[in-house]
Design a protein around this motif. Structure first.
Motif, PDB file in Angstrom:
ATOM      1  N   ILE A  65       0.761  -1.354   0.121  1.00  0.00           N
ATOM      2  CA  ILE A  65       0.014   0.089   0.107  1.00  0.00           C
ATOM      3  C   ILE A  65       0.854   1.230  -0.124  1.00  0.00           C
ATOM      4  O   ILE A  65       0.779   2.171  -0.692  1.00  0.00           O
ATOM      5  CB  ILE A  65      -0.884  -0.041   1.326  1.00  0.00           C
ATOM      6  N   TRP A  66       1.911   1.207   0.749  1.00  0.00           N
ATOM      7  CA  TRP A  66       2.689   2.447   0.912  1.00  0.00           C
ATOM      8  C   TRP A  66       3.570   2.754  -0.393  1.00  0.00           C
ATOM      9  O   TRP A  66       3.668   3.817  -1.080  1.00  0.00           O
ATOM     10  CB  TRP A  66       3.668   2.283   2.076  1.00  0.00           C
ATOM     11  N   VAL A  67       3.943   1.598  -1.040  1.00  0.00           N
ATOM     12  CA  VAL A  67       4.655   1.803  -2.414  1.00  0.00           C
ATOM     13  C   VAL A  67       3.806   2.120  -3.457  1.00  0.00           C
ATOM     14  O   VAL A  67       4.032   3.071  -4.186  1.00  0.00           O
ATOM     15  CB  VAL A  67       5.283   0.247  -2.642  1.00  0.00           C
ATOM     16  N   ASP A  68       2.298   1.442  -3.394  1.00  0.00           N
ATOM     17  CA  ASP A  68       1.393   1.995  -4.379  1.00  0.00           C
ATOM     18  C   ASP A  68       0.953   3.369  -4.322  1.00  0.00           C
ATOM     19  O   ASP A  68       0.981   4.191  -5.086  1.00  0.00           O
ATOM     20  CB  ASP A  68       0.153   1.276  -4.374  1.00  0.00           C
ATOM     21  N   LEU A  69       0.913   3.991  -3.055  1.00  0.00           N
ATOM     22  CA  LEU A  69       0.570   5.410  -3.037  1.00  0.00           C
ATOM     23  C   LEU A  69       1.582   6.333  -3.260  1.00  0.00           C
ATOM     24  O   LEU A  69       1.530   7.391  -3.832  1.00  0.00           O
ATOM     25  CB  LEU A  69       0.132   5.638  -1.640  1.00  0.00           C
ATOM     26  N   THR A  70       2.812   5.799  -2.998  1.00  0.00           N
ATOM     27  CA  THR A  70       4.041   6.695  -3.338  1.00  0.00           C
ATOM     28  C   THR A  70       4.189   6.649  -4.734  1.00  0.00           C
ATOM     29  O   THR A  70       4.756   7.684  -5.214  1.00  0.00           O
ATOM     30  CB  THR A  70       5.305   6.293  -2.672  1.00  0.00           C
ATOM     31  N   LYS A  71       4.009   5.390  -5.331  1.00  0.00           N
ATOM     32  CA  LYS A  71       4.099   5.667  -6.940  1.00  0.00           C
ATOM     33  C   LYS A  71       3.212   6.656  -7.637  1.00  0.00           C
ATOM     34  O   LYS A  71       3.360   7.120  -8.374  1.00  0.00           O
ATOM     35  CB  LYS A  71       3.844   4.307  -7.522  1.00  0.00           C
ATOM     36  N   GLN A  72       1.795   6.550  -6.743  1.00  0.00           N
ATOM     37  CA  GLN A  72       0.676   7.393  -7.314  1.00  0.00           C
ATOM     38  C   GLN A  72       1.224   8.884  -7.309  1.00  0.00           C
ATOM     39  O   GLN A  72       1.407   9.895  -8.141  1.00  0.00           O
ATOM     40  CB  GLN A  72      -0.364   7.089  -6.584  1.00  0.00           C
ATOM     41  N   ALA A  73       1.930   9.267  -6.072  1.00  0.00           N
ATOM     42  CA  ALA A  73       2.356  10.644  -5.730  1.00  0.00           C
ATOM     43  C   ALA A  73       3.392  11.154  -6.862  1.00  0.00           C
ATOM     44  O   ALA A  73       3.331  11.982  -7.390  1.00  0.00           O
ATOM     45  CB  ALA A  73       2.663  10.888  -4.383  1.00  0.00           C
ATOM     46  N   ARG A  74       4.209  10.295  -7.039  1.00  0.00           N
ATOM     47  CA  ARG A  74       5.322  10.327  -8.188  1.00  0.00           C
ATOM     48  C   ARG A  74       4.840  10.486  -9.291  1.00  0.00           C
ATOM     49  O   ARG A  74       5.337  11.345 -10.058  1.00  0.00           O
ATOM     50  CB  ARG A  74       6.334   8.995  -7.789  1.00  0.00           C
TER      51      ARG A  74
END
Ligand SMILES: [Zn+2]
Length: 308
Positions: free
Chosen positions: A243-252
């Motif tokens: 979840i944290w990686v998916d959200l960070t990817k989205q932010a990026r």
């Protein structure tokens, strides 16, 4: 002592009181024929740990082994001081961390860059350990606890490239360090710990899969304490990472800079944690040990390294 909790199987949890806080950093004493300390806590924790060991009858010549899951300062910052108090103890660490315990100058310099003025208050200074007393672990290794009881080490990178998990042959306890995230016993929350520069999602998930395959009876978190519900918590560890990686990817992908990415991920994950929903005082533990800025920066760093 009020910072020592018996956990059964001759295992004692010691609150190492990082920077004076309670319930943030745990060390463990396995009290057999060959007493073994797992995690020293910070340098400033060393006198606290010595008092705890003394209350359990472990004197200066009695401690056989000190082992750390990895060399981050909240786990290993006290190694040099503890090695000084217990001259007979062998210091055990993964081979990728060994030279930093013998010569902490580079480790301390990079910690200073990350923590700045807060370094002294939070962690103190890691003192060097005589290299002759350090035993470096490879992918696996064994610590003799006496009477046929052993602690088996299993290389478990992802959070840090010098991380090991430790499995007790007698109890089935698995010391998970930070490889399975940060657990808050007060609320049952679990959050990932994905700091720079070593975090790697696939490697971290591999370590959690390894922990599952070891079929431990109980998990002992360095942050914080024992968990009996092994499978659900390890599944949660993997889910939190994704979840944290998916959200960070989205932010990026949205082109957010680090500050805005941190704010976005913090906001979008808030509801997952009872401590944050309640504005609980224990939420502070998350910010110290697996803060959103550190987690998101670690994930961003990893994403930057992936060839595209
Ligand atoms: Zn930690």
């Amino acid at each position: 002592m009020d910072n020592v909790t018996p956990l059964g199987g001759d295992v004692y949890e010691i609150d190492t009181r990082m920077a004076g806080y309670s319930g943030i950093t745990a060390g463990y004493l396995i009290l057999g024929d060959r007493p073994c300390l797992v995690e020293t806590g910070t340098s400033t924790s060393a006198p606290v740990v010595r008092d705890a060991l003394s209350s359990l009858g472990v004197g200066p010549d009695d401690l056989a082994t000190v082992v750390v899951t990895h060399i981050h300062l909240d786990h290993a910052g006290g190694v040099g001081d503890i090695a000084g108090y217990y001259p007979s103890a062998e210091i055990v660490v993964h081979e990728k961390g060994a030279r930093h315990l013998a010569d902490p100058s580079r480790l301390m310099a990079s910690a200073k860059m990350v923590w700045g003025d807060k370094l002294d208050v939070l962690f103190g200074t890691l003192a060097p350990t005589d290299a002759a007393r350090i035993r470096a672990l490879g992918d696996t290794g064994t610590i003799d606890l006496g009477n046929g009881r052993t602690l088996a080490s299993h290389y478990s990178p992802g959070h840090a490239k010098h991380h090991v998990g430790l499995l007790d042959s007698h109890t089935g306890d698995l010391y998970v360090g930070d490889a399975a995230g940060v657990y808050l016993p007060e609320t049952g929350d679990l959050r990932p710990a994905t700091p720079p520069p070593d975090f790697d999602l696939d490697v971290a998930l591999g370590s959690i899969a390894l922990f599952t395959a070891l079929k431990p009876q109980r998990l002992l978190f360095s942050h914080y304490g024992p968990v009996d519900d092994v499978s659900p918590i390890l599944e949660r560890s993997a889910e939190e990472l994704r979840i944290w990686v998916d959200l960070t990817k989205q932010a990026r992908a949205e082109g957010l800079d680090l500050d805005h990415a941190v704010a976005m991920v913090r906001e979008r994950t808030r509801e997952r944690y009872a401590a944050l929903r309640a504005g609980d005082a224990t939420a502070e533990q998350f910010e110290l040990l697996s803060g959103a800025p550190s987690n998101v920066a670690g994930i961003m760093h990893w994403l930057d390294l992936i060839p595209r």
